[in-house]
Write a protein that holds these residues in place. Structure first.
Motif, PDB file in Angstrom:
ATOM      1  N   VAL A  17      -5.548   2.478   4.172  1.00 56.45           N
ATOM      2  CA  VAL A  17      -6.048   0.978   3.821  1.00 56.45           C
ATOM      3  C   VAL A  17      -7.015   0.661   4.874  1.00 56.45           C
ATOM      4  CG1 VAL A  17      -4.937  -1.246   3.953  1.00 56.45           C
ATOM      5  CG2 VAL A  17      -3.614   0.515   2.795  1.00 56.45           C
ATOM      6  N   THR A  39       0.048  -3.846  -3.235  1.00 57.48           N
ATOM      7  CA  THR A  39      -1.069  -2.836  -2.856  1.00 57.48           C
ATOM      8  C   THR A  39      -2.290  -3.236  -3.739  1.00 57.48           C
ATOM      9  OG1 THR A  39       0.692  -1.149  -3.032  1.00 57.48           O
ATOM     10  CG2 THR A  39      -1.769  -0.464  -3.033  1.00 57.48           C
ATOM     11  N   ASN A  41       5.576   2.739   2.798  1.00 58.64           N
ATOM     12  CA  ASN A  41       4.422   2.864   2.074  1.00 58.64           C
ATOM     13  C   ASN A  41       3.785   1.226   2.056  1.00 58.64           C
ATOM     14  OD1 ASN A  41       2.778   2.205  -0.867  1.00 58.64           O
ATOM     15  ND2 ASN A  41       2.918   4.616  -0.295  1.00 58.64           N
ATOM     16  N   ASP A  42       4.481   0.420   2.139  1.00 62.46           N
ATOM     17  CA  ASP A  42       3.757  -0.928   1.785  1.00 62.46           C
ATOM     18  C   ASP A  42       3.538  -1.795   3.064  1.00 62.46           C
ATOM     19  OD1 ASP A  42       4.747  -0.359  -0.988  1.00 62.46           O
ATOM     20  OD2 ASP A  42       4.451  -2.358  -1.316  1.00 62.46           O
ATOM     21  N   ASN A  96      -0.311  -2.232   3.649  1.00 63.29           N
ATOM     22  CA  ASN A  96      -1.095  -3.135   3.042  1.00 63.29           C
ATOM     23  C   ASN A  96      -1.008  -4.393   4.050  1.00 63.29           C
ATOM     24  OD1 ASN A  96      -0.774  -1.860   0.810  1.00 63.29           O
ATOM     25  ND2 ASN A  96       1.244  -2.679  -0.058  1.00 63.29           N
ATOM     26  N   PRO A 151      -1.710   4.803  -1.192  1.00 65.72           N
ATOM     27  CA  PRO A 151      -1.088   3.420  -1.007  1.00 65.72           C
ATOM     28  C   PRO A 151      -0.648   3.114  -2.572  1.00 65.72           C
ATOM     29  CG  PRO A 151      -3.382   3.098  -0.787  1.00 65.72           C
ATOM     30  CD  PRO A 151      -3.172   4.487  -0.898  1.00 65.72           C
ATOM     31  N   SER A 208       1.565   1.593  -5.797  1.00 63.48           N
ATOM     32  CA  SER A 208       2.355   0.452  -5.891  1.00 63.48           C
ATOM     33  C   SER A 208       3.841   0.714  -6.221  1.00 63.48           C
ATOM     34  CB  SER A 208       1.688  -0.250  -7.184  1.00 63.48           C
ATOM     35  OG  SER A 208       2.711  -1.433  -7.491  1.00 63.48           O
TER      36      SER A 208
END
Length: 427
Positions: free
Chosen positions: A77, A122, A281-282, A285, A368, A370
């Motif tokens: 990201v 994402t 994962n998130d 963001n 990344p 969703s």
């Protein structure tokens, strides 16, 4: 213009750093407020876990996932969506753009959470980064190859999550629900399903090594640790299943309700796994752009494609997610957990196991994805395993529409915020 943007770093460095921390917390708060439904919605909607229990579980494991396994996606990201070469002579421009992306994504998440829309965080941050880059440096600054790869994962990953959930649901129906003694079958197969939770999530997490924690295991070592963790969770699951005092009867419907009671404690394991996967994962963001700004300011304006990722940044992102979850996460949680298709503990187990495995796999490959797409795909997969009319297709199509709107809206808002920040900091 390049000199002006270098001066921005020299003169306003501490201010930019403070704004990055503030906007990063705001963005990760939005992740907790909106995306927590992906981790906890099925568990709460199925009745397996109370709202309070979900908040506690998610608080612990979201933070753990962010710190332990969040580094791989964060690097994508912060440096792979936009070509940093386009900003080598204009580091302040990149810093302002990343600030704009954080604020834009955070605002859109706040709006969506207020309405109970399970949008993709994402989508929000990737769209925001693209939006500022187009205004700041043109289309050539965007790494369209990586963007295409990410966009493809948004389509493929929910199909994978849905397929895994579909297969798990069919296996439970075949091995447990449709047998002559479903309660006994649930006690026999339950620990194996719990083993899969611990084994799959830990294996994928360990498989590539946790380089930002200075831990890089061999393939054999990863399998050994994953087997140990899987066995430990299986034993814990076996103990919890034995405590459920139910038995087979002559009434099949009663037996099915007893099976659901057995799956209730099993869902605790999948809820923990999904929260861990979501945090891994998130968190990127929110902290990806934050890490980029911190690196630029601390280096005095040096723009590099790679830089160290301080653990405190991952921790800060995890804290923001937890606070957003505790303060505002209930609305979106109900959309995924209750409204797309009716969920019971065994269906919720399939959803969260399928989604967590898919998300953690993506985290270890650096994509990344969703988690919203994956969780919704898994819920729909479980619904289709029963019958197509068990899925609220109108709501499902509405959710897809909100996904399609997120990218252009977040990108446009980020472009406007970037222009505003540029007018403030660059005279």
């Amino acid at each position: 213009m390049g000199k002006e943007y270098v001066t921005v770093i020299e003169v306003y460095g501490p201010v930019l750093l403070g704004l990055a921390l503030l906007f990063g917390l705001f963005m990760t708060w939005g992740i907790g407020a909106n995306d927590v439904a992906n981790a906890m919605g099925p568990a709460v909607g199925s009745g397996a876990i109370t709202m309070t229990g979900a908040l506690v579980i998610a608080g612990v494991f979201e933070l753990a996932g962010a710190i332990i396994a969040g580094g791989e996606v964060t690097s994508t990201v912060r440096s792979n969506i936009v070509s940093v070469d386009a900003f080598v002579d204009q580091p302040g421009q990149l810093a302002l753009g990343m600030l704009a992306a954080l604020l834009s994504a955070g605002i859109w998440l706040l709006i969506a959470s207020a309405w109970g829309w399970p949008i993709s965080t994402t989508h929000s941050i990737v769209g925001s980064i693209i939006g500022f880059a187009l205004v700041a440096a043109g289309a050539s600054a965007v790494n369209w190859g990586k963007v295409t790869e990410i966009a493809a994962s948004w389509v493929i990953s929910p199909l994978i999550g849905g397929a895994i959930a579909f297969a798990l649901q069919l296996s439970i129906r075949h091995l447990i629900l449709k047998t002559s003694q479903p309660v006994a079958a649930a006690r026999r197969w339950g620990p194996l399903y719990v083993f899969l939770v611990g084994f799959i999530v830990s294996l994928i997490t360990l498989f590539k090594g946790l380089r930002h924690l200075h831990l890089d295991l061999s393939i054999g070592g990863s399998f050994a640790w994953a087997l140990a963790i899987g066995m430990a969770t299986a034993v814990a699951g076996w103990v919890m299943i034995r405590r459920v005092r139910v038995a087979d009867t002559d009434d099949h419907e009663v037996n099915v309700s007893h099976v659901e009671r057995i799956f209730t404690p099993m869902m605790i394991f999948t809820a923990c796994a999904m929260a861990f996967a979501h945090g891994s994962n998130d968190v990127a963001n929110g902290v990806g752009p934050l890490a980029a700004v911190v690196a630029i300011v601390r280096s005095g304006g040096e723009v590099a494609s790679t830089s160290g990722l301080p653990i405190w940044i991952l921790g800060l992102g995890g804290v923001g997610i937890v606070v957003g979850l505790w303060t505002y996460g209930r609305r979106v949680m109900r959309t995924i957990g209750e409204n797309i298709t009716p969920l019971t503990p065994n269906r919720g187990f399939c959803v969260t196991l399928a989604a967590s495995a898919t998300v953690v796999l993506a985290s270890r490959t650096g994509l990344p994805v969703s988690t919203t797409h994956i969780a919704v795909g898994a819920v729909v997969g479980v619904g289709f395993a029963r019958a197509i009319d068990q899925v609220n297709l109108r709501l499902f199509l509405g959710i897809i529409a909100s996904w399609l709107l997120t990218l252009p809206l977040a990108g446009g808002l980020a472009a406007l915020i970037y222009l505003a920040l540029r007018s403030i900091f660059v005279v």
